[in-house]
Motif scaffolding. Sequence first.
Motif, short mmCIF file in Angstrom:
data_model
loop_
_atom_site.label_atom_id
_atom_site.label_comp_id
_atom_site.label_asym_id
_atom_site.label_seq_id
_atom_site.Cartn_x
_atom_site.Cartn_y
_atom_site.Cartn_z
N GLY A 85 -9.45 23.27 97.81
CA GLY A 85 -8.76 22.13 97.21
C GLY A 85 -9.12 20.78 97.80
O GLY A 85 -8.63 19.75 97.34
N GLU A 86 -9.95 20.75 98.86
CA GLU A 86 -10.35 19.48 99.46
C GLU A 86 -11.16 18.64 98.47
O GLU A 86 -11.91 19.17 97.65
CB GLU A 86 -11.18 19.73 100.72
CG GLU A 86 -10.41 20.39 101.85
CD GLU A 86 -9.43 19.42 102.50
OE1 GLU A 86 -9.59 18.20 102.32
OE2 GLU A 86 -8.52 19.90 103.20
N ARG A 105 -12.85 22.78 109.65
CA ARG A 105 -11.40 22.87 109.47
C ARG A 105 -10.95 24.32 109.34
O ARG A 105 -9.98 24.75 109.95
CB ARG A 105 -10.97 22.06 108.25
CG ARG A 105 -10.93 20.56 108.47
CD ARG A 105 -10.20 19.86 107.33
NE ARG A 105 -10.94 19.99 106.08
CZ ARG A 105 -11.86 19.13 105.65
NH1 ARG A 105 -12.16 18.08 106.39
NH2 ARG A 105 -12.47 19.30 104.50
N LEU A 146 -6.76 26.24 100.52
CA LEU A 146 -6.65 24.83 100.89
C LEU A 146 -8.02 24.19 101.05
O LEU A 146 -8.22 23.03 100.68
CB LEU A 146 -5.86 24.69 102.19
CG LEU A 146 -4.35 24.96 102.10
CD1 LEU A 146 -3.72 24.88 103.49
CD2 LEU A 146 -3.67 23.97 101.17
N ALA A 187 -4.69 31.77 102.20
CA ALA A 187 -4.08 30.44 102.10
C ALA A 187 -5.00 29.35 102.60
O ALA A 187 -5.17 28.29 101.95
CB ALA A 187 -2.76 30.41 102.87
N LEU A 188 -5.64 29.57 103.75
CA LEU A 188 -6.51 28.55 104.32
C LEU A 188 -7.77 28.36 103.49
O LEU A 188 -8.27 27.24 103.33
CB LEU A 188 -6.87 28.92 105.76
CG LEU A 188 -5.70 28.87 106.75
CD1 LEU A 188 -6.10 29.47 108.10
CD2 LEU A 188 -5.23 27.43 106.95
N PRO A 214 -4.90 21.83 108.37
CA PRO A 214 -3.62 21.92 107.64
C PRO A 214 -2.55 22.48 108.58
O PRO A 214 -2.39 23.70 108.70
CB PRO A 214 -3.94 22.89 106.49
CG PRO A 214 -5.09 23.69 106.98
CD PRO A 214 -5.89 22.79 107.86
N VAL A 266 0.42 25.03 107.43
CA VAL A 266 -0.06 26.35 107.01
C VAL A 266 -0.63 27.12 108.20
O VAL A 266 -0.33 28.29 108.41
CB VAL A 266 -1.10 26.22 105.88
CG1 VAL A 266 -1.69 27.58 105.54
CG2 VAL A 266 -0.47 25.59 104.65
N SER A 309 -8.73 26.35 112.10
CA SER A 309 -7.43 26.88 111.70
C SER A 309 -7.33 28.36 112.01
O SER A 309 -6.33 28.84 112.58
CB SER A 309 -7.22 26.65 110.19
OG SER A 309 -7.23 25.27 109.87
#
Length: 261
Positions: A92-93, A103, A89, A85-86, A53, A56, A107
């Motif tokens: 939410g995948e 990922r 996300l 936040a990460l 992402p 972000v 990140s």
Amino acid sequence: MVRILSALVLMPVFGAAIWFLTSLQLLAVALLVLAVAFVEYVRLADRLGVPMPRLVAGAAAAAACVGVGWPGVSAEVPLLAALVALAGLAIGERSVGPAAFHRLGASLLGVVWLGLPMGTLVVIHCEVGRETLLLLLAVVIASDTAQLCVGKLLGRHPLAPAISPKKSVEGAVGGFVGGVAVMVAAGPWALPGIGPWWLAGLGAVVVAAGMLGDLFESLLKRSAGVKDSSGLIPGHGGMLDRIDALLLAAPAFWIAVGYFG
């Protein structure tokens, strides 16, 4: 030769920026350098099939840089916010599997490996002084130059053949000698009151951390099947190739000087 000549041109530019810019202005420069380096890092991750992402993760790296680099801003706040936040996300995948670990790990590595050290350069300038930051830069440059020259002349034994075949044990020894010599010679100007033996030890720590930073960046490139980043400067690679040693040397230097100095 082109690499050395380019470095001789760049050194006064970076030195002037450190000497004449305020810490706030230097923070803006650090954020610009961070942005270019982060783009290169994202490309390495893409080649490994680990899309991140970007917005972000990039914003989190910039926030970490500001958090470390500017007095009064808490560094742990952007790091904790980035984690939340990460992780959100990742949840939410649409699909689950090992890719989620990759990922999230990539990140967070971008935040820690790039954002924190760039902020460290600014806090050294702000808290300890421009002379001290110039000393750090001089030691890293001297070590890097000595490694290159001694390695070309005397290099026989590979240092890390799987990661960087051109680096040699002889070059590493030359890097230690060159970096420590600069620290001992110029250290009293930037760090008055510290004895030569302590300066030699500090120089060895900075040189070792710089070599690790160089090899770590080479490891990431080799893992991604990339020999060099895109050449932004004649004789050099991309931004990551220019700051790789500082990414670990600066934190090591700041720990020694800022917390134990």
